[in-house]
Scaffold this active site. Structure first.
Site, PDB file in Angstrom:
ATOM      1  N   ASN A   1       0.854  -1.186   0.000  1.00  0.00           N
ATOM      2  CA  ASN A   1       0.000   0.000   0.000  1.00  0.00           C
ATOM      3  C   ASN A   1       0.891   1.237   0.000  1.00  0.00           C
ATOM      4  OD1 ASN A   1      -1.903   2.002   0.419  1.00  0.00           O
ATOM      5  ND2 ASN A   1      -2.275   1.468   2.566  1.00  0.00           N
ATOM      6  N   TRP A   2       0.934   1.931  -1.127  1.00  0.00           N
ATOM      7  CA  TRP A   2       1.798   3.107  -1.249  1.00  0.00           C
ATOM      8  C   TRP A   2       1.248   4.330  -0.524  1.00  0.00           C
ATOM      9  CZ3 TRP A   2       4.312   3.874  -6.739  1.00  0.00           C
ATOM     10  CH2 TRP A   2       5.221   2.833  -6.976  1.00  0.00           C
ATOM     11  N   LYS A   3      -0.034   4.296  -0.156  1.00  0.00           N
ATOM     12  CA  LYS A   3      -0.676   5.459   0.466  1.00  0.00           C
ATOM     13  C   LYS A   3      -0.490   6.677  -0.450  1.00  0.00           C
ATOM     14  CE  LYS A   3       0.049   3.306   4.921  1.00  0.00           C
ATOM     15  NZ  LYS A   3       0.361   3.460   6.361  1.00  0.00           N
TER      16      LYS A   3
ATOM     17  N   HIS B   1      -9.098   0.926   5.705  1.00  0.00           N
ATOM     18  CA  HIS B   1      -7.797   1.150   6.334  1.00  0.00           C
ATOM     19  C   HIS B   1      -7.974   2.106   7.511  1.00  0.00           C
ATOM     20  CE1 HIS B   1      -3.620   2.396   6.908  1.00  0.00           C
ATOM     21  NE2 HIS B   1      -3.278   1.313   6.229  1.00  0.00           N
TER      22      HIS B   1
ATOM     23  N   GLU C   1      -6.418   4.557   8.503  1.00  0.00           N
ATOM     24  CA  GLU C   1      -6.274   5.976   8.161  1.00  0.00           C
ATOM     25  C   GLU C   1      -7.556   6.527   7.559  1.00  0.00           C
ATOM     26  OE1 GLU C   1      -1.541   5.209   7.476  1.00  0.00           O
ATOM     27  OE2 GLU C   1      -2.835   5.532   5.740  1.00  0.00           O
TER      28      GLU C   1
ATOM     29  N   GLU D   1      -4.342  -4.982  10.917  1.00  0.00           N
ATOM     30  CA  GLU D   1      -3.318  -3.965  11.078  1.00  0.00           C
ATOM     31  C   GLU D   1      -3.535  -3.219  12.398  1.00  0.00           C
ATOM     32  OE1 GLU D   1      -1.472  -2.438   7.050  1.00  0.00           O
ATOM     33  OE2 GLU D   1      -3.386  -1.487   7.450  1.00  0.00           O
TER      34      GLU D   1
ATOM     35  N   GLY E   1       3.611   2.049  10.687  1.00  0.00           N
ATOM     36  CA  GLY E   1       4.621   3.074  10.485  1.00  0.00           C
ATOM     37  C   GLY E   1       5.424   3.451  11.718  1.00  0.00           C
TER      38      GLY E   1
ATOM     39  N   SER F   1       4.289  -2.262  10.212  1.00  0.00           N
ATOM     40  CA  SER F   1       5.752  -2.317  10.386  1.00  0.00           C
ATOM     41  C   SER F   1       6.337  -3.663   9.983  1.00  0.00           C
ATOM     42  CB  SER F   1       6.137  -1.966  11.824  1.00  0.00           C
ATOM     43  OG  SER F   1       5.806  -0.615  12.131  1.00  0.00           O
TER      44      SER F   1
ATOM     45  N   GLY G   1       3.255  -1.264   4.137  1.00  0.00           N
ATOM     46  CA  GLY G   1       3.193   0.159   3.840  1.00  0.00           C
ATOM     47  C   GLY G   1       4.509   0.677   3.309  1.00  0.00           C
ATOM     48  N   GLY G   2       5.278   1.360   4.155  1.00  0.00           N
ATOM     49  CA  GLY G   2       6.508   2.021   3.721  1.00  0.00           C
ATOM     50  C   GLY G   2       7.506   1.116   3.035  1.00  0.00           C
TER      51      GLY G   2
END
Length: 248
Positions: A9-11, A93, A95, A163, A169, A208, A229-230
Site C-alpha cells: 500500500n503506497w498510500k 484502512h 487511516e 493492522e 509506520g 511495520s 506500507g513504507g
C-alpha cells in the site's frame, strides 16, 4: 490451499517514475509462488497496470466509493477502478476510518461495491494502542470484522488484513503470540460468518512489516501474507518480504 499474498500500500506516496519498481519486481519474482500486489495512488493505476500487464504484479486501489456513480466530487467508484485493469481495492484502512470517520457499515458497503465490480476487497481492521492496553483488542477486532465483511463473501472476493493501528509506520509490532491469537480469532469468526468459505479467505498481517521480521510473521498459523506500507515503496525493501513469504 490459500495462495499467499504480498500486498503493498503506497498510500499518498510515489510517482510515475517510481513505477519502475514494477519492472524490478517482475524480473526478480517472475516465478514467485505467492501473489504480488501493489496499490498506488489512483492517478497511477493506469500506468501501473500497463507496466504490470505481462508480469506477476497485480494492481489495486486504496479505496472506492460505495455508490456506482453520482455527485461525489473527488471520489472514484469500484467500476472505474475495474476499468483501469486493477483487480483489488483496499477498504477500511485505519487511516480512512480515523481521518474520514468511516464506519464498519460504510466499509462493508465499499467492500460490497468492490466485489460487485469484480474486484477483490481487502478489508482492514485493527485496534488502537489504548484498546490493546485496556484488553479490548479482540472484542474491537471481532466487531469490526462482523460489521465490515459483506454477507456471502468468499475466498475469491475477500481478503482480511489485520493492522494494529499502533504498529502502522511506528516500527513496533505485537508479539508473535499476539499476532497468532488475533489471526486464530479472525479465522474462527470468518467461519462463523461465512461457513466453509471462511476457510478460504486469506488473512494478512500489516503494521511495520520489514525484511527483518517478515519470516517470523509468515511462520505463524493463519498468516497468509502481509499488507505492507513504507517497505513497499522500494523494490529493495519489498523484494525480501516477497522472498520470505514465498519461502514460508
Amino acid at each position: 490451499m490459500r495462495r499467499k499474498l504480498a500486498a503493498g500500500n503506497w498510500k499518498m506516496n510515489g510517482s510515475i517514475a517510481a513505477l519502475e519498481m514494477i519492472d524490478q519486481l517482475s524480473q526478480a519474482h517472475g516465478d514467485a509462488g505467492c501473489e504480488i500486489l501493489l496499490c498506488p495512488p489512483a492517478p497511477f493505476l493506469i500506468p501501473a497496470r500497463e507496466k504490470a500487464s505481462s508480469g506477476p504484479v497485480a494492481i489495486g486501489a486504496q479505496t472506492c466509493h460505495a455508490a456506482t456513480a453520482g455527485a461525489h466530487t473527488g471520489d472514484i467508484s469500484a467500476s472505474m477502478i475495474a476499468e483501469t485493469g486493477a483487480t483489488h481495492v483496499i477498504v477500511g484502512h485505519s487511516e480512512r476510518r480515523e481521518s474520514y470517520g468511516e464506519t464498519d457499515a460504510e466499509v462493508q458497503a465499499k467492500a460490497k461495491a468492490g466485489q460487485n465490480a469484480g474486484l477483490v476487497a481487502i478489508v482492514c481492521l485493527g485496534e488502537s494502542l489504548e484498546q490493546r492496553e485496556a484488553g479490548e483488542a479482540l472484542p474491537v477486532i471481532k466487531a469490526q470484522l462482523k460489521g465490515s465483511v459483506p454477507a456471502g463473501s468468499t475466498g475469491a472476493d475477500l481478503v482480511v488484513a489485520y493492522e494494529p493501528i499502533w504498529a502502522i509506520g511506528t516500527g513496533k509490532i505485537p508479539t508473535m503470540a499476539e499476532i497468532a491469537q488475533v489471526h486464530a480469532t479472525l479465522r474462527a469468526d470468518l467461519k462463523d460468518l461465512l461457513g466453509d468459505a471462511g476457510n478460504d479467505v486469506r488473512l494478512l498481517y500489516g503494521g511495520s512489516v520489514k525484511p527483518g521480521n517478515a519470516a517470523d510473521i509468515f511462520a505463524l498459523p493463519d498468516v497468509d501474507g502481509a499488507l505492507v506500507g513504507g517497505a513497499s515503496l522500494k523494490a529493495a525493501d519489498f523484494s525480501p518480504i516477497i522472498q520470505a513469504l514465498d519461502a514460508s
